[in-house]
Write an enzyme that holds these catalytic residues in place. Structure first.
Site, PDB file in Angstrom:
ATOM      1  N   SER A 162      -5.105 -23.919  32.005  1.00 21.08           N
ATOM      2  CA  SER A 162      -4.611 -22.648  32.525  1.00 21.08           C
ATOM      3  C   SER A 162      -4.377 -21.636  31.416  1.00 21.08           C
ATOM      4  O   SER A 162      -4.041 -20.486  31.699  1.00 21.08           O
ATOM      5  CB  SER A 162      -3.305 -22.865  33.296  1.00 21.08           C
ATOM      6  OG  SER A 162      -2.323 -23.461  32.452  1.00 21.08           O
ATOM      7  N   HIS A 183     -10.581 -22.880  35.865  1.00 22.85           N
ATOM      8  CA  HIS A 183      -9.150 -22.911  36.138  1.00 22.85           C
ATOM      9  C   HIS A 183      -8.891 -22.760  37.633  1.00 22.85           C
ATOM     10  O   HIS A 183      -8.938 -21.657  38.176  1.00 22.85           O
ATOM     11  CB  HIS A 183      -8.438 -21.810  35.349  1.00 22.85           C
ATOM     12  CG  HIS A 183      -6.966 -21.767  35.595  1.00 22.85           C
ATOM     13  ND1 HIS A 183      -6.230 -20.598  35.545  1.00 22.85           N
ATOM     14  CD2 HIS A 183      -6.079 -22.749  35.920  1.00 22.85           C
ATOM     15  CE1 HIS A 183      -4.968 -20.862  35.817  1.00 22.85           C
ATOM     16  NE2 HIS A 183      -4.848 -22.161  36.055  1.00 22.85           N
ATOM     17  N   GLU A 195     -10.868 -19.362  38.039  1.00 28.44           N
ATOM     18  CA  GLU A 195     -11.260 -18.571  36.876  1.00 28.44           C
ATOM     19  C   GLU A 195     -12.303 -19.370  36.093  1.00 28.44           C
ATOM     20  O   GLU A 195     -12.038 -20.503  35.685  1.00 28.44           O
ATOM     21  CB  GLU A 195     -10.054 -18.274  35.983  1.00 28.44           C
ATOM     22  CG  GLU A 195      -9.052 -17.328  36.618  1.00 28.44           C
ATOM     23  CD  GLU A 195      -7.822 -17.107  35.758  1.00 28.44           C
ATOM     24  OE1 GLU A 195      -7.311 -15.974  35.734  1.00 28.44           O
ATOM     25  OE2 GLU A 195      -7.347 -18.083  35.119  1.00 28.44           O
ATOM     26  N   ASN A 238      -2.478 -15.862  34.627  1.00 30.73           N
ATOM     27  CA  ASN A 238      -1.276 -16.250  33.883  1.00 30.73           C
ATOM     28  C   ASN A 238      -0.773 -15.155  32.959  1.00 30.73           C
ATOM     29  O   ASN A 238       0.422 -15.095  32.656  1.00 30.73           O
ATOM     30  CB  ASN A 238      -1.526 -17.532  33.093  1.00 30.73           C
ATOM     31  CG  ASN A 238      -1.357 -18.769  33.965  1.00 30.73           C
ATOM     32  OD1 ASN A 238      -0.639 -18.737  34.952  1.00 30.73           O
ATOM     33  ND2 ASN A 238      -2.013 -19.848  33.600  1.00 30.73           N
TER      34      ASN A 238
END
Length: 331
Positions: A162, A183, A195, A238
């Site tokens: 991540s 991800h 992702e 994130n």
């Protein structure tokens, strides 16, 4: 049109998917793959962890089947609660329209597509392997070094990191052009986003193959949605989520509001489907802390600085849903 046909042909070449790590994310990723008809090899370091992963997959599938079984009866009940008396013919129409797409046989059939193993050698026939282990660079690098001993020369290596830079991880394998980031978001059986992150070394054909493969997958709700992201710490989501979770934790730490009120404020005032502290509990506070610390070390930006409260909770073993206690307590 020609590119689309090529991608479809690529997808047909992927028959077996490996997943390393049978934890919350790894087992859920394996479930999505198996539900889509792929043979899956799920690897972890012990039979105990594999059994826990299997139980998680069975739980996920059971919830899926029960949801489909409830749809028609609940819709009939909803309509009649409005004072509308349905005829038998109308009831049958509702039942046919909401006929379950999955039944009890789905559970056993999906589980049968998954091979549970503690041996890397059982992954020698995989076309794609997704690593879903701890968010520690050295752990992931060691996994890829082990996979190198058993995977075919064309097998794609993917990491579910991540936040860890892909270029750094790719340096650990013989052919770094075969490694990229995929991800998934927790839980992947309801959240469709993936992702896709190529490293500097990743071959373009590998990126195209994975994006095409992911686009052809469907989770419990809809088609998976891969987006291409540049290799940068935290990627896209994130980079935005971590500061919000950190600030929510600082607000709690300073006593400005309770955890429940912080989360309710973001749901009722900002339209979030889940509050930042609820989300941290679901992801795991250890993971939330590690990602925040990594981003802080990479960028030096105070918005990523992990709160002391979060660090203390991790030290206490209060990791969220998976341990039964985090910002909330779970039965």
């Amino acid at each position: 049109m020609e590119e689309t046909q090529d991608r479809e042909m690529v997808v047909l070449n992927i028959k077996t998917v490996g997943v390393v790590g049978a934890g919350t994310m790894g087992s859920a990723i394996a479930e999505v793959m198996a539900l889509n008809g792929y043979s899956v090899v799920l690897k972890d370091i012990s039979d105990q962890l594999l059994e826990r992963g299997k139980r998680n997959i069975e739980r996920i599938l059971t919830h899926l089947v029960e949801y489909h079984e409830r749809r028609a009866p609940e819709e009939i009940k909803r309509i009649e609660s409005l004072g509308i008396k349905l005829t038998e013919e109308q009831i049958e129409t509702v039942r046919n329209a909401l006929r379950p797409a999955y039944d009890r046989s789905t559970i056993s059939q999906t589980i049968e597509r998954i091979r549970f193993t503690t041996a890397y050698s059982d992954m020698d026939g995989c076309d794609v392997v997704i690593e879903a282990a701890f968010e520690k660079p050295e752990v992931k690098k060691e996994i890829f070094r082990e996979l190198d001993k058993h995977l075919g020369d064309e097998a794609i290596r993917a990491t579910n990191t991540s936040s860890i830079p892909i270029t750094s991880l790719a340096s650990s394998i013989k052919n770094p052009g075969l490694l990229l980031g995929t991800h998934f978001f927790n839980p992947p059986y309801t959240l469709p986003l993936v992702e896709v992150i190529p490293g500097l070394q990743t071959e373009e054909r590998v990126v195209n193959e994975i994006i095409s493969f992911l686009k052809n997958l469907r989770n419990h709700r809809r088609q998976m949605l891969p987006i291409r992201v540049k290799d940068s710490p935290g990627f896209v989501v994130n980079r935005m989520i971590v500061p919000a979770q950190n600030e929510a934790c600082f607000i709690l730490q300073e006593g400005l509001a309770t955890a429940k009120d912080i989360d309710e404020a973001m749901k009722a005032g900002a339209g979030w489907p889940m509050g930042p502290l609820e989300l941290a509990d679901m992801v795991g506070l250890d993971i939330a802390y590690d990602v925040a610390a990594m981003l802080y070390n990479e960028f030096g930006d105070p918005k990523y600085r992990p709160p002391t409260l979060l660090k203390r909770m991790v030290e206490a073993g209060y990791l969220g849903r998976k341990t039964g206690r985090g910002f909330y307590e779970y039965g």
